[in-house]
Design an enzyme around this catalytic site. Structure first.
Site, PDB file in Angstrom:
ATOM      1  CD  GLU A 177      56.396  60.134  51.822  1.00 35.06           C
ATOM      2  OE1 GLU A 177      57.230  60.722  50.756  1.00 35.06           O
ATOM      3  OE2 GLU A 177      55.350  59.922  52.385  1.00 35.06           O
ATOM      4  CD  GLU A 202      57.405  63.919  54.718  1.00 39.40           C
ATOM      5  OE1 GLU A 202      57.027  64.621  54.437  1.00 39.40           O
ATOM      6  OE2 GLU A 202      57.982  62.965  53.712  1.00 39.40           O
TER       7      GLU A 202
HETATM    8  O1  IFM Z   1      53.930  64.428  48.985  1.00 41.06           O
HETATM    9  C1  IFM Z   1      54.578  64.377  50.209  1.00 41.06           C
HETATM   10  C2  IFM Z   1      54.207  63.289  51.147  1.00 41.06           C
HETATM   11  O2  IFM Z   1      53.077  63.808  51.161  1.00 41.06           O
HETATM   12  C3  IFM Z   1      54.747  63.655  52.137  1.00 41.06           C
HETATM   13  N1  IFM Z   1      56.572  63.346  51.463  1.00 41.06           N
HETATM   14  C4  IFM Z   1      56.845  63.688  50.235  1.00 41.06           C
HETATM   15  C5  IFM Z   1      56.588  63.800  49.064  1.00 41.06           C
HETATM   16  C6  IFM Z   1      57.127  64.606  48.097  1.00 41.06           C
HETATM   17  O3  IFM Z   1      56.729  65.762  48.417  1.00 41.06           O
END
Ligand code: IFM
Length: 449
Positions: free
Chosen positions: A354, A166
Site C-alpha cells: 500500500e 497492519e
Molecule cells: O485505508 C487504509 C487502509 O485500510 C490501511 N492502510 C492505510 C489506508 C489509508 O489510511
C-alpha cells in the site's frame, strides 16, 4: 528527464479491503463484523458514515474487474471478509459468501490479473469479539480454521496470500487508543492482541504449507521510519521505544523469533503472555513481506504521555507539504524503510502492498479529476522504490492505495484515496488523471522522471 525502468515482471497493482469497498453488510448470510457494530454506534465515525453500502463492490465486482483490466493492472490486492465466510466466526460456512470470492478470483484470473488475498483487513466477526476478540487466545485457533476454509476453496488459484494487514493498527488503534473497532482502551489487551495476531499468522502459514498449495504466503506490516526530534538522550530513547512498540514488536518475532527486550521491560505488567513454543510458530519462514508506507515521524520524550512517554508527529520532506489526511509527504522514507527491512532481515521478496494519498479531488462536469497532486505523490514514491531496487532491495511489486475512493475508517467518505473516482450517489466510477498516468507507466514498466 530520467527514465527509470523496473525489473521485468514487476507487479504493478492496486489495493482495496473488504469492509472499505464491498457494502452488502448484511446480505446473503453475512455475519456482523466489529466494524459493522462500531459504525452503527453514534459518533464513532465522521458524519455517521458506515460501510453498509460503501462502493457496492459486492454487486459491481464484474464492472470493477473490467476497470482494472482497462488500466492494465497486473495484480489486485483484496481482502476477504471473515464474517461473510463464517458468519459466527467459526463453525458454519456461508456458501454464498465464499462463492462471491470464488467468482471474483476466477474473473480476475480471466482478465490476466493476479489476485493477492489478505485474510484479515480488520473486520473481525463480532461474534468473536463477543467472546473476547483478539486478546482471547482461542481466537488464534478460530482464525486458523477460517484461513483453512479460505485456502481449501481458493488456494488452487490464488498465487499470493497475506495473513494480516497492519496488525499494528488492529492492536493499538482498536485495543489501546480505542479509536478504531472494537473501541477498547487497554494497553495489556493491545499487547496481547499483538501476540495473538502473530501466533495466528504463524499457525495459518503452517496450515498453508501443510495443504501443499501452489502460491506464496506472507504478512503485511505498516512501517514508518522514526527520527528523534533532537539529539537529546531522552528523545533518542523515545525514538527507539516507538520503533520497538510499533514495528519491531512484529518484525523481531517474525524474523528473529524474539520480542525486543528493552520494550518488554518497559511494558512490565503489560507485556504479553507467551506460551512455550509460541515464538517458534511465529517465526515460520514466509515467502514475502508486504510493506505499507505512508509517512515518516519525528519523536520526542513526553513525561505526560501515558505509559510509553512520548509524542510522535509526521513530518514532510523539504518543500513538500501534507496530504488531505494531514500526513506529511516524505517519499524517501519509503526507500529508507525498504532498505532497512532488507538489511536487517534479508526477506526473499518484498512488495509495497500500500502507498497512496488522500487528495482534495475536484471533479469537472463529467466526473473527471485532474489530480496532479496525487500523480506527483506517486511519482516521488515510485522513484524512491526504484532507488531501493538499485540499492539491492528485492522489491517485486507495488500496490497503489487505492483502486477507488472508499470508506476511510473513522474519516468515512470524506477522504478520497482512489485513482478512480466514485460518485457515492450513483456509484459511477471515473478514472482520475492519476489512473491514466498509472496505466501508461504500467504499460512502459518505466517512470519518466
Ligand atoms: O485505508 C487504509 C487502509 O485500510 C490501511 N492502510 C492505510 C489506508 C489509508 O489510511
Amino acid at each position: 528527464m530520467t527514465t527509470r525502468v523496473y525489473p521485468d515482471g514487476f507487479l504493478w497493482g492496486a489495493a482495496t479491503a473488504a469492509y472499505q469497498v464491498e457494502g452488502a453488510w448484511n446480505e446473503d448470510g453475512k455475519g456482523e463484523s466489529i466494524w459493522d457494530r462500531f459504525c452503527h454506534l453514534p459518533y464513532r465515525v465522521r458524519d455517521g458514515d458506515t460501510g453498509d453500502v460503501a462502493c457496492d463492490h459486492y454487486h459491481r465486482w464484474a464492472e470493477d474487474v473490467a476497470l482494472m483490466r482497462s488500466l492494465g493492472l497486473k495484480t489486485y490486492r483484496l481482502s476477504l471478509s471473515w464474517p461473510r465466510i463464517l458468519p459466527e466466526g467459526r463453525g458454519r460456512v456461508n456458501e454464498p459468501g465464499l462463492g462471491f470470492y470464488d467468482r471474483l478470483v476466477d474473473r480476475l484470473l480471466e482478465a490476466g490479473i493476479q489476485p493477492n488475498v489478505t485474510l484479515n483487513h480488520w473486520d473481525l466477526p463480532q461474534a468473536i469479539q463477543d467472546v473476547g476478540g483478539w486478546p482471547n487466545r482461542d481466537t488464534v485457533g478460530w482464525f486458523t480454521e477460517y484461513a483453512q476454509v479460505a485456502f481449501e476453496r481458493l488456494g488452487d488459484r490464488v498465487p499470493m496470500w497475506a495473513t494480516h494487514n497492519e496488525p499494528m493498527v488492529i492492536a493499538y488503534l482498536g485495543y489501546h487508543a480505542g479509536i478504531f473497532a472494537p473501541g477498547i482502551s487497554d494497553l495489556s489487551q493491545a499487547v496481547q492482541t499483538v501476540h495473538h495476531l502473530l501466533l495466528s499468522h504463524g499457525r495459518a502459514v503452517q496450515a498453508y504449507r501443510g495443504g501443499g498449495y501452489p502460491g506464496k504466503i506472507g504478512i503485511v506490516l505498516n512501517i514508518s521510519p522514526y527520527q528523534p526530534a533532537s539529539d537529546d538522550e531522552a528523545d533518542r530513547a523515545a525514538c527507539e521505544r516507538i520503533d520497538q512498540l510499533y514495528t519491531r514488536i512484529f518484525s523481531e518475532p517474525l524474523f528473529n523469533g524474539r520480542y525486543p527486550e528493552p520494550l518488554m521491560t518497559w511494558l512490565g505488567p503489560h507485556a504479553p503472555q507467551i506460551a512455550d513454543g509460541d515464538l517458534e510458530v511465529i517465526q515460520q519462514a514466509i515467502d514475502f513481506l508486504g510493506v505499507n508506507y505512508y509517512n515518516k515521524s519525528a519523536v520526542a520524550f513526553d513525561s505526560e504521555a501515558g505509559v510509553i512517554k512520548l509524542r510522535a508527529w509526521n513530518i514532510s520532506a523539504p518543500g513538500l507539504g501534507t496530504t488531505d489526511m494531514g500526513w506529511g509527504i516524505y517519499p524517501d522514507g519509503l526507500r529508507e524503510v525498504l532498505v532497512d527491512v532488507e538489511t536487517r532481515y534479508h526477506v526473499p521478496e518484498i512488495y509495497v502492498t500500500e502507498n497512496g494519498c488522500a487528495a482534495v479531488d475536484v471533479p469537472d462536469g463529467t466526473g473527471s479529476v485532474d489530480d496532479r497532486d496525487r500523480i506527483e505523490f506517486l511519482r516521488g514514491h515510485f522513484r524512491a522504490a526504484h532507488q531501493a531496487i538499485e540499492e539491492g532491495v528485492p522489491l517485486q511489486g507495488y500496490y497503489v492505495w487505492s483502486l477507488m475512493d472508499n470508506f476511510e475508517w473513522t474519516r468515512g467518505y470524506a477522504k478520497r484515496f482512489g485513482i478512480v473516482r466514485v460518485d457515492y450517489e450513483t456509484q459511477e466510477r471515473t478514472p482520475k488523471a492519476s489512473a491514466l498516468w498509472y496505466r501508461d507507466l504500467i504499460a512502459r514498466n518505466a517512470l519518466e522522471d
